[in-house]
Design a protein around this motif. Sequence first.
Motif, PDB file in Angstrom:
ATOM      1  N   MET A   1       0.846  -1.200   0.000  1.00  0.00           N
ATOM      2  CA  MET A   1       0.000   0.000   0.000  1.00  0.00           C
ATOM      3  C   MET A   1       0.876   1.243   0.000  1.00  0.00           C
ATOM      4  SD  MET A   1      -2.891   1.134   2.753  1.00  0.00           S
ATOM      5  CE  MET A   1      -1.760   0.881   4.114  1.00  0.00           C
ATOM      6  N   LYS A   2       0.695   2.088  -1.002  1.00  0.00           N
ATOM      7  CA  LYS A   2       1.462   3.318  -1.103  1.00  0.00           C
ATOM      8  C   LYS A   2       0.802   4.395  -0.243  1.00  0.00           C
ATOM      9  CE  LYS A   2       4.587   1.852  -3.968  1.00  0.00           C
ATOM     10  NZ  LYS A   2       5.993   1.756  -3.572  1.00  0.00           N
ATOM     11  N   LEU A   3       1.516   4.806   0.794  1.00  0.00           N
ATOM     12  CA  LEU A   3       0.943   5.784   1.711  1.00  0.00           C
ATOM     13  C   LEU A   3       1.233   7.214   1.283  1.00  0.00           C
ATOM     14  CD1 LEU A   3       1.778   4.180   5.150  1.00  0.00           C
ATOM     15  CD2 LEU A   3      -0.344   4.032   3.880  1.00  0.00           C
ATOM     16  N   LYS A   4       2.438   7.434   0.796  1.00  0.00           N
ATOM     17  CA  LYS A   4       2.861   8.792   0.533  1.00  0.00           C
ATOM     18  C   LYS A   4       1.974   9.458  -0.522  1.00  0.00           C
ATOM     19  CE  LYS A   4       6.805  11.614  -0.763  1.00  0.00           C
ATOM     20  NZ  LYS A   4       8.148  11.629  -1.348  1.00  0.00           N
ATOM     21  N   GLY A   5       1.449  10.627  -0.171  1.00  0.00           N
ATOM     22  CA  GLY A   5       0.662  11.392  -1.119  1.00  0.00           C
ATOM     23  C   GLY A   5      -0.753  10.890  -1.328  1.00  0.00           C
ATOM     24  N   LYS A   6      -1.178   9.916  -0.549  1.00  0.00           N
ATOM     25  CA  LYS A   6      -2.500   9.330  -0.774  1.00  0.00           C
ATOM     26  C   LYS A   6      -3.617  10.219  -0.287  1.00  0.00           C
ATOM     27  CE  LYS A   6      -5.125   5.087  -0.020  1.00  0.00           C
ATOM     28  NZ  LYS A   6      -5.158   3.770   0.630  1.00  0.00           N
ATOM     29  N   VAL A   7      -3.365  11.020   0.744  1.00  0.00           N
ATOM     30  CA  VAL A   7      -4.397  11.869   1.336  1.00  0.00           C
ATOM     31  C   VAL A   7      -3.907  13.312   1.363  1.00  0.00           C
ATOM     32  CG1 VAL A   7      -5.638  12.412   3.466  1.00  0.00           C
ATOM     33  CG2 VAL A   7      -5.382  10.031   2.743  1.00  0.00           C
ATOM     34  N   LYS A   8      -4.794  14.235   1.059  1.00  0.00           N
ATOM     35  CA  LYS A   8      -4.447  15.643   1.170  1.00  0.00           C
ATOM     36  C   LYS A   8      -5.624  16.407   1.768  1.00  0.00           C
ATOM     37  CE  LYS A   8      -5.746  16.710  -3.628  1.00  0.00           C
ATOM     38  NZ  LYS A   8      -5.263  17.293  -4.898  1.00  0.00           N
ATOM     39  N   PHE A   9      -5.319  17.538   2.378  1.00  0.00           N
ATOM     40  CA  PHE A   9      -6.325  18.395   3.002  1.00  0.00           C
ATOM     41  C   PHE A   9      -6.642  19.556   2.066  1.00  0.00           C
ATOM     42  CE2 PHE A   9      -4.215  16.189   6.429  1.00  0.00           C
ATOM     43  CZ  PHE A   9      -5.260  15.851   7.271  1.00  0.00           C
ATOM     44  N   VAL A  10      -7.929  19.855   1.939  1.00  0.00           N
ATOM     45  CA  VAL A  10      -8.370  20.966   1.096  1.00  0.00           C
ATOM     46  C   VAL A  10      -9.218  21.916   1.935  1.00  0.00           C
ATOM     47  CG1 VAL A  10      -9.716  21.655  -0.904  1.00  0.00           C
ATOM     48  CG2 VAL A  10      -8.319  19.578  -1.007  1.00  0.00           C
ATOM     49  N   ILE A 127       6.066  12.703  10.033  1.00  0.00           N
ATOM     50  CA  ILE A 127       5.364  12.701   8.749  1.00  0.00           C
ATOM     51  C   ILE A 127       3.978  12.080   8.861  1.00  0.00           C
ATOM     52  CG2 ILE A 127       5.403  11.809   6.387  1.00  0.00           C
ATOM     53  CD1 ILE A 127       8.422  12.107   6.420  1.00  0.00           C
ATOM     54  N   LEU A 128       3.909  10.819   9.294  1.00  0.00           N
ATOM     55  CA  LEU A 128       2.630  10.116   9.267  1.00  0.00           C
ATOM     56  C   LEU A 128       1.674  10.585  10.362  1.00  0.00           C
ATOM     57  CD1 LEU A 128       3.836   6.490   8.417  1.00  0.00           C
ATOM     58  CD2 LEU A 128       2.931   8.249   6.882  1.00  0.00           C
ATOM     59  N   VAL A 185      10.798  -3.881  11.421  1.00  0.00           N
ATOM     60  CA  VAL A 185       9.504  -3.975  10.741  1.00  0.00           C
ATOM     61  C   VAL A 185       9.221  -2.682   9.983  1.00  0.00           C
ATOM     62  CG1 VAL A 185       7.008  -4.171  11.079  1.00  0.00           C
ATOM     63  CG2 VAL A 185       8.568  -5.654  12.372  1.00  0.00           C
ATOM     64  N   GLN A 186       9.458  -1.553  10.636  1.00  0.00           N
ATOM     65  CA  GLN A 186       9.212  -0.268   9.995  1.00  0.00           C
ATOM     66  C   GLN A 186      10.195  -0.004   8.858  1.00  0.00           C
ATOM     67  OE1 GLN A 186       9.238   2.590  13.256  1.00  0.00           O
ATOM     68  NE2 GLN A 186       7.008   2.645  13.217  1.00  0.00           N
ATOM     69  N   PHE A 187      11.421  -0.444   9.019  1.00  0.00           N
ATOM     70  CA  PHE A 187      12.423  -0.268   7.965  1.00  0.00           C
ATOM     71  C   PHE A 187      11.912  -0.856   6.654  1.00  0.00           C
ATOM     72  CE2 PHE A 187      16.044  -2.037   5.587  1.00  0.00           C
ATOM     73  CZ  PHE A 187      16.766  -0.874   5.346  1.00  0.00           C
ATOM     74  N   VAL A 188      11.359  -2.050   6.730  1.00  0.00           N
ATOM     75  CA  VAL A 188      10.834  -2.719   5.539  1.00  0.00           C
ATOM     76  C   VAL A 188       9.550  -2.053   5.057  1.00  0.00           C
ATOM     77  CG1 VAL A 188       9.901  -4.878   4.623  1.00  0.00           C
ATOM     78  CG2 VAL A 188      11.894  -4.925   6.137  1.00  0.00           C
ATOM     79  N   SER A 189       8.616  -1.812   5.981  1.00  0.00           N
ATOM     80  CA  SER A 189       7.300  -1.289   5.580  1.00  0.00           C
ATOM     81  C   SER A 189       7.387   0.125   5.022  1.00  0.00           C
ATOM     82  CB  SER A 189       6.323  -1.340   6.760  1.00  0.00           C
ATOM     83  OG  SER A 189       6.721  -0.441   7.783  1.00  0.00           O
ATOM     84  N   PHE A 190       8.260   0.963   5.578  1.00  0.00           N
ATOM     85  CA  PHE A 190       8.373   2.335   5.105  1.00  0.00           C
ATOM     86  C   PHE A 190       9.013   2.411   3.717  1.00  0.00           C
ATOM     87  CE2 PHE A 190       8.387   4.302   9.654  1.00  0.00           C
ATOM     88  CZ  PHE A 190       7.015   4.111   9.704  1.00  0.00           C
ATOM     89  N   ILE A 191       9.904   1.483   3.416  1.00  0.00           N
ATOM     90  CA  ILE A 191      10.477   1.429   2.071  1.00  0.00           C
ATOM     91  C   ILE A 191       9.410   0.989   1.077  1.00  0.00           C
ATOM     92  CG2 ILE A 191      12.116   0.206   0.580  1.00  0.00           C
ATOM     93  CD1 ILE A 191      14.055   0.132   2.937  1.00  0.00           C
ATOM     94  N   SER A 193       6.163   1.237   1.318  1.00  0.00           N
ATOM     95  CA  SER A 193       5.066   2.194   1.190  1.00  0.00           C
ATOM     96  C   SER A 193       5.486   3.490   0.523  1.00  0.00           C
ATOM     97  CB  SER A 193       4.475   2.513   2.567  1.00  0.00           C
ATOM     98  OG  SER A 193       5.419   3.225   3.357  1.00  0.00           O
ATOM     99  N   GLY A 194       6.800   3.715   0.407  1.00  0.00           N
ATOM    100  CA  GLY A 194       7.268   4.956  -0.200  1.00  0.00           C
ATOM    101  C   GLY A 194       7.466   6.082   0.785  1.00  0.00           C
ATOM    102  N   VAL A 195       7.206   5.844   2.065  1.00  0.00           N
ATOM    103  CA  VAL A 195       7.428   6.877   3.075  1.00  0.00           C
ATOM    104  C   VAL A 195       8.922   7.141   3.221  1.00  0.00           C
ATOM    105  CG1 VAL A 195       7.114   7.501   5.503  1.00  0.00           C
ATOM    106  CG2 VAL A 195       5.320   6.275   4.294  1.00  0.00           C
ATOM    107  N   ASN A 196       9.702   6.081   3.188  1.00  0.00           N
ATOM    108  CA  ASN A 196      11.159   6.186   3.192  1.00  0.00           C
ATOM    109  C   ASN A 196      11.611   6.395   1.749  1.00  0.00           C
ATOM    110  OD1 ASN A 196      13.945   5.693   3.053  1.00  0.00           O
ATOM    111  ND2 ASN A 196      13.899   4.209   4.723  1.00  0.00           N
ATOM    112  N   THR A 197      12.116   7.585   1.454  1.00  0.00           N
ATOM    113  CA  THR A 197      12.485   7.939   0.078  1.00  0.00           C
ATOM    114  C   THR A 197      13.994   7.871  -0.162  1.00  0.00           C
ATOM    115  OG1 THR A 197      12.561  10.294   0.664  1.00  0.00           O
ATOM    116  CG2 THR A 197      10.467   9.430  -0.177  1.00  0.00           C
ATOM    117  N   GLN A 198      14.734   7.292   0.760  1.00  0.00           N
ATOM    118  CA  GLN A 198      16.176   7.195   0.595  1.00  0.00           C
ATOM    119  C   GLN A 198      16.528   6.217  -0.534  1.00  0.00           C
ATOM    120  OE1 GLN A 198      18.289   8.194   4.773  1.00  0.00           O
ATOM    121  NE2 GLN A 198      17.759   6.056   4.496  1.00  0.00           N
TER     122      GLN A 198
END
Length: 370
Positions: A1-10, A127-128, A185-191, A193-198
Amino acid sequence: MKLKGKVKFVNKDKNQFFHTLRKRVDQHFIEKNISRHANGTMVLKSVVMLAAYILPFVFILLFQPPFALSLLLWVVMGLGVAGIGMSVMHDANHGAYSSNPRINDLMGCTLNLAGGGVLNWKLQHNILHHTYTNVVPMDEDIQDRVVVRLSPHTVTRFIHKFQWIYAFFFYGILTLYWVLLKDFVQFVSFIRSGVNTQTKTENQLLLVKMIVMKVVYFLVLFGVPVIYFNIPFSYILPGFLLMHFTAGMVLTVVFQLAHTVEGTAHPVANEHGVIENDWAIHQLQTTVNFARHNKWLSWYVGGLNFQIEHHLFPRICHVHYPDIAPIVKQTAEEYGLVYMENESFTAAFRSHVATLQRFGTLPDINEAIG
Protein backbone atom coordinates in the motif's frame (compact mmCIF):
# COMPACT_ATOMS: atom_id res chain seq x y z
CA MET A 1 0.00 0.00 0.00
CA LYS A 2 1.46 3.32 -1.10
CA LEU A 3 0.94 5.78 1.71
CA LYS A 4 2.86 8.79 0.53
CA GLY A 5 0.66 11.39 -1.12
CA LYS A 6 -2.50 9.33 -0.77
CA VAL A 7 -4.40 11.87 1.34
CA LYS A 8 -4.45 15.64 1.17
CA PHE A 9 -6.32 18.39 3.00
CA VAL A 10 -8.37 20.97 1.10
CA ASN A 11 -9.44 24.15 2.86
CA LYS A 12 -12.64 24.65 0.84
CA ASP A 13 -13.94 27.48 2.99
CA LYS A 14 -10.61 29.35 2.88
CA ASN A 15 -10.69 29.53 6.66
CA GLN A 16 -8.13 32.04 7.98
CA PHE A 17 -7.77 30.49 11.46
CA PHE A 18 -4.22 29.23 11.11
CA HIS A 19 -3.03 32.30 9.18
CA THR A 20 -4.27 34.53 11.99
CA LEU A 21 -2.94 32.26 14.72
CA ARG A 22 0.51 32.01 13.19
CA LYS A 23 0.79 35.80 13.00
CA ARG A 24 -0.22 36.13 16.65
CA VAL A 25 2.23 33.48 17.82
CA ASP A 26 5.02 35.07 15.78
CA GLN A 27 4.18 38.41 17.39
CA HIS A 28 4.37 36.82 20.85
CA PHE A 29 8.01 35.86 20.36
CA ILE A 30 8.83 39.24 18.81
CA GLU A 31 7.29 41.18 21.70
CA LYS A 32 8.94 38.97 24.31
CA ASN A 33 12.23 39.07 22.37
CA ILE A 34 12.80 35.38 23.01
CA SER A 35 13.78 32.41 20.90
CA ARG A 36 11.32 29.71 19.88
CA HIS A 37 13.91 27.13 20.86
CA ALA A 38 15.33 25.77 24.10
CA ASN A 39 16.14 28.02 27.03
CA GLY A 40 18.01 27.39 30.28
CA THR A 41 15.05 25.50 31.73
CA MET A 42 15.08 23.12 28.78
CA VAL A 43 18.82 22.53 29.02
CA LEU A 44 18.55 21.78 32.74
CA LYS A 45 15.67 19.41 32.11
CA SER A 46 17.73 17.58 29.48
CA VAL A 47 20.53 17.08 31.99
CA VAL A 48 18.10 15.80 34.63
CA MET A 49 16.42 13.34 32.25
CA LEU A 50 19.71 11.96 30.97
CA ALA A 51 21.04 11.69 34.54
CA ALA A 52 17.88 9.83 35.64
CA TYR A 53 18.65 7.22 32.99
CA ILE A 54 22.43 6.96 33.24
CA LEU A 55 23.29 7.48 36.93
CA PRO A 56 21.13 4.65 38.38
CA PHE A 57 22.82 2.23 35.97
CA VAL A 58 26.25 3.45 37.04
CA PHE A 59 25.20 2.99 40.69
CA ILE A 60 24.08 -0.58 39.96
CA LEU A 61 27.42 -1.35 38.33
CA LEU A 62 29.62 0.19 41.01
CA PHE A 63 27.75 -0.73 44.18
CA GLN A 64 25.67 -3.77 43.17
CA PRO A 65 22.88 -2.97 45.64
CA PRO A 66 20.38 -5.53 46.96
CA PHE A 67 18.04 -6.88 44.32
CA ALA A 68 14.99 -4.95 45.58
CA LEU A 69 16.88 -1.66 45.52
CA SER A 70 18.27 -2.42 42.08
CA LEU A 71 14.72 -2.93 40.78
CA LEU A 72 13.79 0.49 42.14
CA LEU A 73 16.78 1.96 40.30
CA TRP A 74 15.65 0.29 37.07
CA VAL A 75 12.23 1.93 37.53
CA VAL A 76 13.97 5.31 37.83
CA MET A 77 15.84 4.47 34.63
CA GLY A 78 12.51 3.72 32.96
CA LEU A 79 11.19 7.11 34.03
CA GLY A 80 14.38 8.62 32.64
CA VAL A 81 13.90 6.84 29.30
CA ALA A 82 10.34 8.14 29.11
CA GLY A 83 11.53 11.62 30.06
CA ILE A 84 14.17 11.59 27.33
CA GLY A 85 11.56 10.42 24.85
CA MET A 86 8.97 13.03 25.78
CA SER A 87 11.22 16.00 26.40
CA VAL A 88 14.68 15.74 24.88
CA MET A 89 14.74 13.67 21.70
CA HIS A 90 11.15 14.62 20.84
CA ASP A 91 11.84 18.34 20.57
CA ALA A 92 15.20 17.75 18.91
CA ASN A 93 13.84 15.47 16.20
CA HIS A 94 11.17 18.05 15.43
CA GLY A 95 13.90 20.65 14.98
CA ALA A 96 12.56 22.54 17.99
CA TYR A 97 15.44 22.13 20.43
CA SER A 98 17.82 24.52 18.68
CA SER A 99 18.17 26.70 15.62
CA ASN A 100 21.37 24.78 14.96
CA PRO A 101 20.61 21.56 13.02
CA ARG A 102 23.73 19.88 14.42
CA ILE A 103 22.53 20.36 17.98
CA ASN A 104 19.12 18.99 17.03
CA ASP A 105 20.78 15.97 15.44
CA LEU A 106 22.95 15.41 18.53
CA MET A 107 20.10 15.69 21.01
CA GLY A 108 17.84 13.70 18.71
CA CYS A 109 20.29 10.81 18.92
CA THR A 110 19.50 10.48 22.63
CA LEU A 111 16.81 8.17 21.24
CA ASN A 112 19.65 5.74 20.51
CA LEU A 113 20.33 5.54 24.25
CA ALA A 114 16.92 3.87 24.57
CA GLY A 115 17.66 1.53 21.66
CA GLY A 116 15.44 3.27 19.08
CA GLY A 117 16.20 4.38 15.52
CA VAL A 118 15.91 8.09 14.74
CA LEU A 119 14.91 8.00 11.05
CA ASN A 120 12.08 5.51 11.58
CA TRP A 121 10.78 7.64 14.44
CA LYS A 122 10.81 10.76 12.29
CA LEU A 123 8.97 9.01 9.47
CA GLN A 124 6.32 7.56 11.79
CA HIS A 125 5.87 10.57 14.03
CA ASN A 126 6.78 13.73 12.12
CA ILE A 127 5.36 12.70 8.75
CA LEU A 128 2.63 10.12 9.27
CA HIS A 129 1.26 11.05 12.68
CA HIS A 130 1.61 14.82 12.57
CA THR A 131 0.37 15.21 9.02
CA TYR A 132 -2.45 12.66 9.11
CA THR A 133 -3.48 12.63 12.76
CA ASN A 134 -6.18 9.99 13.44
CA VAL A 135 -6.56 9.23 9.72
CA VAL A 136 -6.62 5.51 8.83
CA PRO A 137 -4.47 4.08 7.26
CA MET A 138 -2.04 7.00 7.22
CA ASP A 139 -1.46 7.52 10.94
CA GLU A 140 0.77 4.64 12.04
CA ASP A 141 -0.09 5.24 15.68
CA ILE A 142 -3.71 4.10 15.27
CA GLN A 143 -3.31 1.39 12.63
CA ASP A 144 -4.81 -2.07 13.19
CA ARG A 145 -2.79 -3.67 16.01
CA VAL A 146 -4.92 -6.85 16.11
CA VAL A 147 -5.19 -6.88 19.91
CA VAL A 148 -5.80 -3.15 20.48
CA ARG A 149 -8.28 -1.11 18.43
CA LEU A 150 -7.67 2.65 18.42
CA SER A 151 -9.91 3.73 15.55
CA PRO A 152 -13.54 3.19 14.51
CA HIS A 153 -12.26 2.44 10.99
CA THR A 154 -10.24 -0.70 11.77
CA VAL A 155 -11.50 -4.26 12.13
CA THR A 156 -13.50 -5.14 15.24
CA ARG A 157 -12.59 -8.43 16.92
CA PHE A 158 -14.26 -10.28 19.78
CA ILE A 159 -11.26 -9.74 22.05
CA HIS A 160 -11.54 -5.96 21.74
CA LYS A 161 -14.45 -5.81 24.19
CA PHE A 162 -11.86 -6.50 26.89
CA GLN A 163 -9.17 -4.14 25.59
CA TRP A 164 -9.89 -1.49 28.19
CA ILE A 165 -8.47 -4.00 30.69
CA TYR A 166 -5.57 -5.64 28.87
CA ALA A 167 -4.42 -2.77 26.62
CA PHE A 168 -2.18 -1.40 29.35
CA PHE A 169 -0.06 -4.55 29.35
CA PHE A 170 0.66 -3.99 25.66
CA TYR A 171 1.37 -0.33 26.37
CA GLY A 172 4.01 -1.48 28.83
CA ILE A 173 5.88 -3.65 26.34
CA LEU A 174 5.92 -1.03 23.59
CA THR A 175 9.51 0.15 24.05
CA LEU A 176 10.77 -3.43 24.40
CA TYR A 177 9.08 -4.30 21.10
CA TRP A 178 10.59 -1.15 19.63
CA VAL A 179 14.12 -2.15 20.65
CA LEU A 180 13.78 -5.76 19.49
CA LEU A 181 11.61 -5.68 16.37
CA LYS A 182 9.75 -2.49 15.55
CA ASP A 183 12.61 -0.66 13.87
CA PHE A 184 13.21 -3.57 11.52
CA VAL A 185 9.50 -3.98 10.74
CA GLN A 186 9.21 -0.27 9.99
CA PHE A 187 12.42 -0.27 7.96
CA VAL A 188 10.83 -2.72 5.54
CA SER A 189 7.30 -1.29 5.58
CA PHE A 190 8.37 2.34 5.11
CA ILE A 191 10.48 1.43 2.07
CA ARG A 192 7.61 -0.55 0.55
CA SER A 193 5.07 2.19 1.19
CA GLY A 194 7.27 4.96 -0.20
CA VAL A 195 7.43 6.88 3.08
CA ASN A 196 11.16 6.19 3.19
CA THR A 197 12.49 7.94 0.08
CA GLN A 198 16.18 7.19 0.60
CA THR A 199 18.21 5.41 -2.07
CA LYS A 200 18.98 1.71 -1.83
CA THR A 201 22.56 2.48 -0.82
CA GLU A 202 21.43 4.92 1.87
CA ASN A 203 19.03 2.35 3.30
CA GLN A 204 21.68 -0.34 3.33
CA LEU A 205 23.88 1.98 5.36
CA LEU A 206 20.92 2.83 7.60
CA LEU A 207 20.30 -0.86 8.28
CA VAL A 208 23.95 -1.43 9.19
CA LYS A 209 23.94 1.55 11.54
CA MET A 210 20.71 0.38 13.13
CA ILE A 211 22.07 -3.11 13.76
CA VAL A 212 25.32 -1.75 15.20
CA MET A 213 23.40 0.67 17.45
CA LYS A 214 21.25 -2.12 18.85
CA VAL A 215 24.21 -4.44 19.37
CA VAL A 216 26.01 -1.70 21.30
CA TYR A 217 22.84 -1.02 23.30
CA PHE A 218 22.53 -4.63 24.45
CA LEU A 219 26.26 -4.97 25.06
CA VAL A 220 26.19 -1.97 27.38
CA LEU A 221 23.09 -3.01 29.32
CA PHE A 222 23.92 -6.72 29.52
CA GLY A 223 27.51 -7.32 28.47
CA VAL A 224 29.13 -4.69 30.67
CA PRO A 225 27.37 -5.73 33.92
CA VAL A 226 27.82 -9.47 33.34
CA ILE A 227 31.31 -9.56 31.82
CA TYR A 228 33.11 -6.65 33.49
CA PHE A 229 31.30 -6.40 36.83
CA ASN A 230 30.42 -10.06 37.34
CA ILE A 231 26.76 -9.27 37.97
CA PRO A 232 24.56 -12.33 37.26
CA PHE A 233 22.44 -12.16 34.11
CA SER A 234 19.45 -13.23 36.23
CA TYR A 235 20.00 -10.05 38.29
CA ILE A 236 20.05 -7.75 35.24
CA LEU A 237 17.26 -9.21 33.09
CA PRO A 238 14.31 -8.53 35.47
CA GLY A 239 15.48 -4.95 35.95
CA PHE A 240 15.88 -4.42 32.22
CA LEU A 241 12.34 -5.67 31.59
CA LEU A 242 10.98 -3.53 34.43
CA MET A 243 12.73 -0.46 33.01
CA HIS A 244 11.11 -0.99 29.62
CA PHE A 245 7.70 -1.72 31.09
CA THR A 246 7.87 1.52 33.06
CA ALA A 247 9.00 3.55 30.05
CA GLY A 248 6.47 1.93 27.73
CA MET A 249 3.58 2.48 30.12
CA VAL A 250 4.40 6.16 30.68
CA LEU A 251 5.08 6.98 27.02
CA THR A 252 2.05 5.21 25.63
CA VAL A 253 -0.46 6.40 28.19
CA VAL A 254 0.66 10.02 27.86
CA PHE A 255 0.40 9.80 24.08
CA GLN A 256 -3.02 8.13 24.11
CA LEU A 257 -4.48 10.79 26.39
CA ALA A 258 -4.11 13.31 23.57
CA HIS A 259 -5.69 11.44 20.67
CA THR A 260 -7.63 8.39 21.84
CA VAL A 261 -10.13 10.07 24.13
CA GLU A 262 -13.77 11.10 23.88
CA GLY A 263 -14.46 13.96 21.50
CA THR A 264 -11.65 13.38 19.00
CA ALA A 265 -12.51 12.97 15.32
CA HIS A 266 -11.42 10.15 13.01
CA PRO A 267 -12.09 11.51 9.51
CA VAL A 268 -11.85 9.48 6.31
CA ALA A 269 -10.69 10.80 2.96
CA ASN A 270 -13.19 10.74 0.10
CA GLU A 271 -12.80 8.67 -3.05
CA HIS A 272 -10.35 11.26 -4.41
CA GLY A 273 -8.07 10.99 -1.36
CA VAL A 274 -9.22 14.37 -0.05
CA ILE A 275 -10.20 15.43 3.45
CA GLU A 276 -12.26 18.58 3.02
CA ASN A 277 -10.89 20.47 5.97
CA ASP A 278 -8.15 22.90 6.79
CA TRP A 279 -5.15 20.97 8.14
CA ALA A 280 -4.88 23.15 11.27
CA ILE A 281 -8.57 22.78 12.07
CA HIS A 282 -8.15 19.03 11.58
CA GLN A 283 -5.48 19.13 14.30
CA LEU A 284 -7.91 20.85 16.68
CA GLN A 285 -10.54 18.21 15.98
CA THR A 286 -8.25 15.22 16.52
CA THR A 287 -6.23 16.44 19.50
CA VAL A 288 -7.02 17.10 23.15
CA ASN A 289 -4.94 18.82 25.82
CA PHE A 290 -4.95 17.62 29.41
CA ALA A 291 -3.90 18.96 32.81
CA ARG A 292 -2.22 21.97 31.22
CA HIS A 293 -2.29 23.89 34.50
CA ASN A 294 -0.38 21.14 36.32
CA LYS A 295 3.17 22.51 36.25
CA TRP A 296 4.88 19.39 37.60
CA LEU A 297 3.20 17.11 35.08
CA SER A 298 3.86 19.57 32.26
CA TRP A 299 7.52 19.64 33.19
CA TYR A 300 7.91 15.88 33.13
CA VAL A 301 5.87 15.01 30.03
CA GLY A 302 7.64 17.62 27.95
CA GLY A 303 4.56 19.60 27.09
CA LEU A 304 2.81 16.58 25.59
CA ASN A 305 -0.22 17.61 27.60
CA PHE A 306 -0.20 20.68 25.34
CA GLN A 307 -0.74 18.52 22.28
CA ILE A 308 -2.84 21.10 20.44
CA GLU A 309 0.00 23.60 20.57
CA HIS A 310 2.51 20.91 19.71
CA HIS A 311 0.60 19.72 16.65
CA LEU A 312 0.09 23.25 15.37
CA PHE A 313 3.65 24.39 16.13
CA PRO A 314 5.91 21.32 16.35
CA ARG A 315 9.04 23.37 15.68
CA ILE A 316 8.52 25.49 18.81
CA CYS A 317 10.21 24.10 21.93
CA HIS A 318 7.65 22.77 24.39
CA VAL A 319 8.82 25.05 27.22
CA HIS A 320 6.93 27.86 25.45
CA TYR A 321 3.60 26.03 25.11
CA PRO A 322 2.07 27.28 28.39
CA ASP A 323 2.56 30.85 27.18
CA ILE A 324 1.14 30.40 23.69
CA ALA A 325 -1.77 28.16 24.74
CA PRO A 326 -4.03 31.11 25.69
CA ILE A 327 -3.34 32.63 22.25
CA VAL A 328 -4.32 29.37 20.54
CA LYS A 329 -7.45 28.95 22.65
CA GLN A 330 -8.61 32.55 22.16
CA THR A 331 -8.04 32.43 18.40
CA ALA A 332 -9.86 29.10 18.09
CA GLU A 333 -12.87 30.49 19.96
CA GLU A 334 -12.91 33.62 17.78
CA TYR A 335 -13.27 31.39 14.73
CA GLY A 336 -15.98 29.28 16.35
CA LEU A 337 -13.68 26.27 16.83
CA VAL A 338 -13.62 23.96 19.84
CA TYR A 339 -10.40 23.91 21.88
CA MET A 340 -10.67 20.49 23.53
CA GLU A 341 -9.05 19.75 26.85
CA ASN A 342 -9.43 17.63 29.97
CA GLU A 343 -8.76 19.60 33.12
CA SER A 344 -6.84 16.84 34.89
CA PHE A 345 -4.78 13.75 34.17
CA THR A 346 -7.45 11.65 35.89
CA ALA A 347 -10.21 13.02 33.67
CA ALA A 348 -8.12 12.35 30.56
CA PHE A 349 -7.31 8.81 31.72
CA ARG A 350 -10.97 8.05 32.35
CA SER A 351 -11.82 9.40 28.93
CA HIS A 352 -9.22 7.14 27.34
CA VAL A 353 -10.58 4.07 29.13
CA ALA A 354 -14.10 5.01 28.02
CA THR A 355 -12.87 5.30 24.44
CA LEU A 356 -11.19 1.90 24.61
CA GLN A 357 -14.50 0.47 25.82
CA ARG A 358 -16.43 2.19 23.04
CA PHE A 359 -14.04 1.14 20.29
CA GLY A 360 -14.03 -2.37 21.72
CA THR A 361 -17.70 -2.88 20.88
CA LEU A 362 -18.28 -0.36 18.08
CA PRO A 363 -18.62 -2.07 14.67
CA ASP A 364 -16.22 -1.10 11.94
CA ILE A 365 -17.86 2.05 10.53
CA ASN A 366 -16.91 1.13 6.99
CA GLU A 367 -18.53 -2.30 7.35
CA ALA A 368 -21.61 -0.77 8.98
CA ILE A 369 -22.04 1.62 6.06
CA GLY A 370 -21.49 -1.20 3.58
